[in-house]
Design a protein around this motif. Structure first.
Motif, mmCIF file in Angstrom:
data_model
loop_
_atom_site.group_PDB
_atom_site.id
_atom_site.type_symbol
_atom_site.label_atom_id
_atom_site.label_comp_id
_atom_site.label_asym_id
_atom_site.label_seq_id
_atom_site.Cartn_x
_atom_site.Cartn_y
_atom_site.Cartn_z
ATOM 1 N N MET A 278 16.071 2.621 -2.721
ATOM 2 C CA MET A 278 16.222 3.721 -1.765
ATOM 3 C C MET A 278 14.869 4.361 -1.456
ATOM 4 S SD MET A 278 19.720 5.810 -2.602
ATOM 5 C CE MET A 278 19.724 5.665 -4.380
ATOM 6 N N ILE A 279 14.070 4.542 -2.519
ATOM 7 C CA ILE A 279 12.753 5.147 -2.332
ATOM 8 C C ILE A 279 11.891 4.268 -1.425
ATOM 9 C CG2 ILE A 279 10.566 5.635 -3.515
ATOM 10 C CD1 ILE A 279 12.294 6.683 -5.888
ATOM 11 N N LYS B 298 28.283 14.252 -7.610
ATOM 12 C CA LYS B 298 27.763 14.827 -8.859
ATOM 13 C C LYS B 298 28.905 15.267 -9.771
ATOM 14 C CE LYS B 298 23.281 16.533 -7.275
ATOM 15 N NZ LYS B 298 22.566 17.737 -6.816
ATOM 16 N N LEU C 109 12.487 12.559 -6.222
ATOM 17 C CA LEU C 109 11.168 11.921 -6.273
ATOM 18 C C LEU C 109 10.487 11.950 -4.906
ATOM 19 C CD1 LEU C 109 12.031 8.918 -8.619
ATOM 20 C CD2 LEU C 109 10.396 10.730 -9.126
ATOM 21 N N LEU C 110 11.255 11.665 -3.867
ATOM 22 C CA LEU C 110 10.669 11.641 -2.525
ATOM 23 C C LEU C 110 10.226 13.037 -2.082
ATOM 24 C CD1 LEU C 110 12.995 9.032 -0.836
ATOM 25 C CD2 LEU C 110 10.507 8.861 -0.974
ATOM 26 N N LEU D 120 10.211 5.001 2.200
ATOM 27 C CA LEU D 120 8.767 4.925 2.445
ATOM 28 C C LEU D 120 8.488 4.039 3.655
ATOM 29 C CD1 LEU D 120 7.404 4.455 -1.209
ATOM 30 C CD2 LEU D 120 7.222 6.518 0.193
ATOM 31 N N TRP E 141 18.562 0.426 -7.736
ATOM 32 C CA TRP E 141 19.126 1.119 -6.588
ATOM 33 C C TRP E 141 18.234 2.313 -6.221
ATOM 34 C CZ3 TRP E 141 24.340 4.271 -6.916
ATOM 35 C CH2 TRP E 141 24.642 4.797 -5.663
ATOM 36 N N THR E 142 17.834 3.075 -7.234
ATOM 37 C CA THR E 142 16.967 4.223 -6.997
ATOM 38 C C THR E 142 15.668 3.795 -6.314
ATOM 39 O OG1 THR E 142 17.834 5.165 -9.049
ATOM 40 C CG2 THR E 142 15.866 6.194 -8.130
ATOM 41 N N PHE F 243 7.003 13.821 -3.730
ATOM 42 C CA PHE F 243 5.925 13.025 -3.138
ATOM 43 C C PHE F 243 5.472 13.599 -1.808
ATOM 44 C CE2 PHE F 243 4.884 9.304 -0.348
ATOM 45 C CZ PHE F 243 3.677 8.973 -0.933
ATOM 46 N N LYS F 244 6.421 14.103 -1.047
ATOM 47 C CA LYS F 244 6.112 14.584 0.311
ATOM 48 C C LYS F 244 5.561 16.005 0.323
ATOM 49 C CE LYS F 244 9.456 11.698 2.738
ATOM 50 N NZ LYS F 244 10.887 11.671 3.115
ATOM 51 N N GLU G 226 27.136 14.331 -1.671
ATOM 52 C CA GLU G 226 26.319 14.247 -2.882
ATOM 53 C C GLU G 226 26.828 15.220 -3.945
ATOM 54 O OE1 GLU G 226 22.185 13.623 -2.086
ATOM 55 O OE2 GLU G 226 21.617 14.185 -4.122
ATOM 56 N N LEU H 46 -2.533 1.455 8.642
ATOM 57 C CA LEU H 46 -2.422 2.419 7.540
ATOM 58 C C LEU H 46 -3.300 3.646 7.786
ATOM 59 C CD1 LEU H 46 -2.218 -0.014 4.520
ATOM 60 C CD2 LEU H 46 -0.518 1.733 5.095
ATOM 61 N N GLU I 225 0.834 -1.202 0.000
ATOM 62 C CA GLU I 225 0.000 0.000 0.000
ATOM 63 C C GLU I 225 0.873 1.259 0.000
ATOM 64 O OE1 GLU I 225 -3.075 0.695 -0.419
ATOM 65 O OE2 GLU I 225 -2.863 2.830 0.130
ATOM 66 N N LEU I 226 1.955 1.229 0.769
ATOM 67 C CA LEU I 226 2.864 2.384 0.809
ATOM 68 C C LEU I 226 3.465 2.630 -0.572
ATOM 69 C CD1 LEU I 226 4.790 1.733 4.165
ATOM 70 C CD2 LEU I 226 3.046 3.480 3.773
ATOM 71 N N LYS I 227 3.892 1.558 -1.207
ATOM 72 C CA LYS I 227 4.483 1.687 -2.536
ATOM 73 C C LYS I 227 3.440 2.189 -3.536
ATOM 74 C CE LYS I 227 7.038 -2.393 -2.314
ATOM 75 N NZ LYS I 227 7.565 -3.551 -3.056
ATOM 76 N N LYS J 107 23.957 1.885 0.092
ATOM 77 C CA LYS J 107 24.123 3.182 -0.556
ATOM 78 C C LYS J 107 25.578 3.619 -0.454
ATOM 79 C CE LYS J 107 22.392 7.942 0.084
ATOM 80 N NZ LYS J 107 23.530 8.546 0.777
ATOM 81 N N LEU K 260 8.226 10.442 -13.500
ATOM 82 C CA LEU K 260 9.060 9.237 -13.465
ATOM 83 C C LEU K 260 9.767 8.899 -14.797
ATOM 84 C CD1 LEU K 260 9.998 7.324 -11.287
ATOM 85 C CD2 LEU K 260 8.137 5.790 -11.855
ATOM 86 N N THR L 255 21.054 8.393 -6.046
ATOM 87 C CA THR L 255 20.759 9.096 -4.796
ATOM 88 C C THR L 255 19.979 10.385 -5.058
ATOM 89 O OG1 THR L 255 23.032 8.453 -4.331
ATOM 90 C CG2 THR L 255 21.860 9.602 -2.595
ATOM 91 N N THR L 256 20.441 11.142 -6.028
ATOM 92 C CA THR L 256 19.777 12.400 -6.364
ATOM 93 C C THR L 256 18.370 12.131 -6.892
ATOM 94 O OG1 THR L 256 21.968 13.120 -7.081
ATOM 95 C CG2 THR L 256 20.122 14.577 -7.587
ATOM 96 N N ALA L 257 18.257 11.139 -7.753
ATOM 97 C CA ALA L 257 16.951 10.796 -8.322
ATOM 98 C C ALA L 257 15.961 10.430 -7.210
ATOM 99 C CB ALA L 257 17.093 9.638 -9.303
ATOM 100 N N ALA L 258 16.415 9.595 -6.284
ATOM 101 C CA ALA L 258 15.547 9.173 -5.186
ATOM 102 C C ALA L 258 15.117 10.375 -4.349
ATOM 103 C CB ALA L 258 16.266 8.143 -4.325
ATOM 104 N N ASP L 259 16.064 11.244 -4.042
ATOM 105 C CA ASP L 259 15.751 12.437 -3.248
ATOM 106 C C ASP L 259 14.716 13.309 -3.944
ATOM 107 O OD1 ASP L 259 17.434 11.703 -1.274
ATOM 108 O OD2 ASP L 259 19.025 13.138 -1.731
ATOM 109 N N GLU M 30 28.284 4.105 -3.532
ATOM 110 C CA GLU M 30 28.909 5.399 -3.790
ATOM 111 C C GLU M 30 30.423 5.307 -3.671
ATOM 112 O OE1 GLU M 30 25.090 8.212 -2.694
ATOM 113 O OE2 GLU M 30 26.716 8.062 -1.239
ATOM 114 N N PHE N 208 2.835 5.782 -3.478
ATOM 115 C CA PHE N 208 3.918 6.532 -4.117
ATOM 116 C C PHE N 208 3.837 6.434 -5.646
ATOM 117 C CE2 PHE N 208 8.167 6.741 -5.991
ATOM 118 C CZ PHE N 208 8.637 7.941 -5.489
ATOM 119 N N TYR N 209 3.889 5.192 -6.126
ATOM 120 C CA TYR N 209 3.969 5.017 -7.585
ATOM 121 C C TYR N 209 2.692 5.426 -8.313
ATOM 122 C CZ TYR N 209 8.407 2.665 -6.826
ATOM 123 O OH TYR N 209 9.699 2.379 -6.468
#
Lengths: 369, 369
Positions: free
Chosen positions: B323-324, B87, A363-364, B328, B319-320, A367-368, B83, B364, A327-329, B175, A342, A357-361, B179, A332-333
Motif C-alpha cells: 500500500m505504501i 479497527k 507511516l505515509l 508513493l 500488504w502494508t 513521511f509527508k 477504517e 525525479l 529511488e521513490l522507495k 485492499k 518502522l 491500512t492504518t499502519a500504511a496511513d 478488508e 521513503f525507507y
C-alpha cells in the motif's frame, strides 16, 4: 588491437597471444655508463570525458576498463562523469546481440561460455563477457576467479571479460550492468554474454536486459529443476543440457526429452518463439555451433515480427521506471523518521494490534509531514 | 441467523430456506376501515460506527453488506468510517481458512465452489464466497451473475456471496478484498472462498491474501496449461482436474497424471507441502470431500511447522508495504508536472535519444522541486 609500445617491452619468452593480463614487462634500462633514475609511476593518468568516450570507441582496453570502473563507482563525481561519457557513446550502442546465461552451480556455465566465446571469436565476432550478481554483497565474483575459469577465452584479443560489479543495491548493480553493456557495445563488441552469478532475483534481472535468455542444465536424477528458482524455466528462450559427452550422453538425452516435456506446458518466454531443450558439450564442442545457429534464427524471427526491437524499447522504458520507483522507495525507507518508527509499527502488525491500512496511513503521513 | 422482523412479512408461499435475495415481502396493510398512508422508504437507515461493528459481529446480513459497500466506496468519508469499523472488529478476525480458487474460463470454477460450499455448509461450516478481479474495470463481476451461477449455494443461510468490488486501481481492489475478508471473518464465516475473476495479475494478488491456493483445470488436448498465465501452477497448493465424470473421467485421469508430472519439476508453493494434482466432479460430487480433507491436512501440517502463521504475518507486512509503495508511485505518476512531461520523455527514450539514467534523473528532479 595491440598496443605497440607495450609489446616492445615484453620479454621474449612471453606466451603467444598473451592478453593484457600478462603483466610481466621488461623495464627500459639505463644506457651503459649513464645511470638513469626510474620514477615509479604512482599516479594514474587523468582522463577527460572526451578521452573516455574516444578511448571506448576505439576499443582501448585500458580506457574501457576504467570507464566501467567509473560506472561502478559509488562516488557522485564519478557517476556524473560516467553519465556524460555514456551520453557521448549512446549513438554507438545497441548493435550487439545480448545473451543472458544462467544455470545451477555445477552446470558448467563458465566452460560453456568459454566454448561459445571461442567459437564466436573464431567466426569473426567480438565477444564481451559480463557477470551480473545482484546479490553480490554476499557472493562476490572476482576477476581472478572469472579469468581463471575462462583461461583460454581471456587470452583472446577479441574478448573482454568483466566480473560482476561490487556490492550495491539491486537497482544499483542492475544500472551498472546495463550501462556496462552499452559501453561494450560502443567499443565494438557484437556479442555480449551476460552470466548470472547470484541466485534468486538475478535471473529476472538479467532477462530484463537481454535479447535471448539461455538456461544451462545438467542431466541428473530427474529432479534437476528443483534447484532452479521458480519461474526461471518460463523466462528461458532455450534450455541447454550441458555435459552431453562420454558416458553422460545418454542421460543428457533423456533429460533433454524430460525438459522438452516440461516446456510443453509453459507459455513461450518470447512471443513467436518456441523454447526448446537441447544438448551440448562444452568439452567436445558438440552442439556449440547449433546454439549460435539457434540464436541467429531467434533474432531473424523476432526481428521480422518486430518483437526484438519492441522488447528492447520496453526494456529501456522499464529500466527508467524501475530506477524511478527504486529511488521513490529509497527516499521513503531511508527517511530518518521512517527508520525510527518502522520497527515499532512492524511489531504491532505482527501482533495484529493494528490494521495494515492504518499502519500504511500512519507511516505515509509521517513521511509527508 | 434470521431476521425475525423480516420473516414476519414474507408471503406464505416463499421458498424453503429462501435467502435474503428473496426480495418479495408482504407489505403491512392498513387496518379495516382505517386507511393508512404508506410512506415509501426513500432513505436508508443511518448507521453509526458502533451499529456497523455490532451488526457485523452478530452476522446481520444487511449491515454486513453495507459495511462491505462502505469499504468499497471511494469516498474518503466512507473510507474513514470503514477504517474505524475495521479497527473495532479487528480482534474478531483471522479465525477462518482463506482459500483462493482460480482456473481458466470454462473449468467450472463456479459449480465447483457451489459444490464445495454446499458440502461445507452441510458439515456445519459458515462459508463466504468473495470474488477478486483486479482487472475489474474491463471484466466486472456482477452480483446477478454470481448469484445465478451459484443458485443453490446462494439460498443457504450459512452462506454469503459477494461479487468482486467495482473498478479501481489494482492496489485499491486488493485492499478492499482483504478488508472484506476481515469483515466476513468477524461475522463468523469460518471458510472464505476467494475466486479470481480477472486474468493476469489476479492470481498473484489472491495468493497474497489466502492460506491455500487451488488451481482448477479441465482435461483437454494436452495443452491445457497454455491458457494459464505463466507461474500460476507454481503458486498453487493443489491442481484440481474438474469435470471428471461420465465419458470424461478417463481423460481427466490422464490429465491429472500429466499435471502431476509437471508439478514434479517445480518447487512447492508452500514449504513442507507437496502440491499434487487431483480429479473431482462438481456434478457428481466425487472428490469434493477429499478437497476439504486435503485442505485440513494442509492446515495441520503448516500449522505444526509454523508456516501457516508465518505466512499470514508476512502477508500482513507485505500488504502494508504494498500500500505504501503504491501510494508513493501514485504521488509521482499523478503529479501534474510528471503527467505533463512524461509523454515527451518516453518518446525520447523510445527513439534512443536519451539514456534511461538521464530520463530517470530528469523526472525525479522535476518531482522533487
Amino acid at each position: 588491437m595491440e598496443d605497440k609500445t607495450e609489446k616492445k617491452y615484453r620479454p621474449d619468452w612471453h606466451p603467444e597471444n598473451a592478453g593484457d593480463e600478462f603483466a610481466v614487462r621488461v623495464v627500459k634500462g639505463s644506457e651503459p655508463g649513464k645511470p638513469e633514475i626510474i620514477k615509479p609511476e604512482i599516479k594514474r593518468r587523468h582522463y577527460e570525458i572526451d578521452d573516455y568516450a574516444e578511448g571506448v570507441l576505439r576499443n582501448d582496453r585500458t580506457i574501457l576498463a576504467r570507464t566501467i570502473t567509473l560506472i561502478e563507482s559509488n562516488s557522485s563525481k564519478h557517476q556524473a562523469i560516467a553519465e556524460e561519457v555514456l551520453k557521448r557513446i549512446l549513438p554507438f550502442t545497441g548493435k550487439s546481440l545480448r545473451i543472458g546465461i544462467t544455470g545451477v552451480p555445477g552446470a558448467g556455465k563458465s566452460t560453456l561460455i568459454e566454448a561459445l566465446g571461442l567459437y564466436l571469436i573464431k567466426n569473426g565476432h567480438k565477444v564481451a563477457v559480463l557477470a551480473v550478481d545482484p546479490s553480490s554483497s554476499v557472493t562476490k565474483g572476482s576477476i581472478l576467479g572469472d579469468k581463471t575459469r575462462m583461461e583460454k577465452l581471456s587470452r583472446e584479443q577479441n574478448c573482454f571479460i568483466r566480473p560482476s560489479p561490487s556490492s550495491g543495491t539491486l537497482g544499483g548493480v542492475t544500472k551498472k550492468s546495463r550501462e556496462t553493456i552499452l559501453v561494450c557495445e560502443a567499443a565494438g563488441f557484437d556479442v555480449i554474454l551476460i552470466e548470472t552469478v547470484g541466485v534468486g532475483q538475478s535471473e529476472i534481472t538479467v532477462r530484463s536486459m537481454v535479447d535471448f535468455f539461455l538456461l544451462v542444465m545438467i542431466a541428473g536424477a530427474g529432479d534437476e529443476l528443483q534447484g532452479i528458482k521458480k519461474g526461471v524455466i518460463e523466462i528461458a528462450d532455450a534450455l541447454l543440457v550441458n555435459k552431453a559427452d562420454g558416458e553422460n550422453k545418454k542421460k543428457a538425452e533423456i533429460a533433454r526429452a524430460e525438459y522438452s516435456n516440461a516446456l510443453h506446458y509453459l507459455q513461450p518466454a518470447t512471443p513467436g518463439w518456441k523454447s526448446l531443450a537441447h544438448t551440448c558439450s562444452a568439452v567436445t564442442g558438440e552442439g556449440i555451433p547449433e546454439i549460435w545457429e539457434m540464436i541467429n534464427k531467434f533474432k531473424e524471427i523476432t526481428s521480422e515480427s518486430g518483437f526484438f526491437e519492441m522488447r528492447r524499447k520496453q526494456q529501456s522504458l522499464q529500466w527508467t521506471f524501475d530506477m524511478i520507483e527504486e529511488e521513490l522507495k529509497d527516499s521513503f525507507y531511508k527517511h530518518p523518521k521512517i527508520i525510527k518508527i518502522l520497527p515499532e509499527i512492524k511489531e504491532k502488525l505482527l501482533q495484529e494490534k493494528i490494521l495494515p491500512t492504518t499502519a500504511a496511513d500512519e507511516l505515509l503521513n509521517l513521511f509527508k509531514e
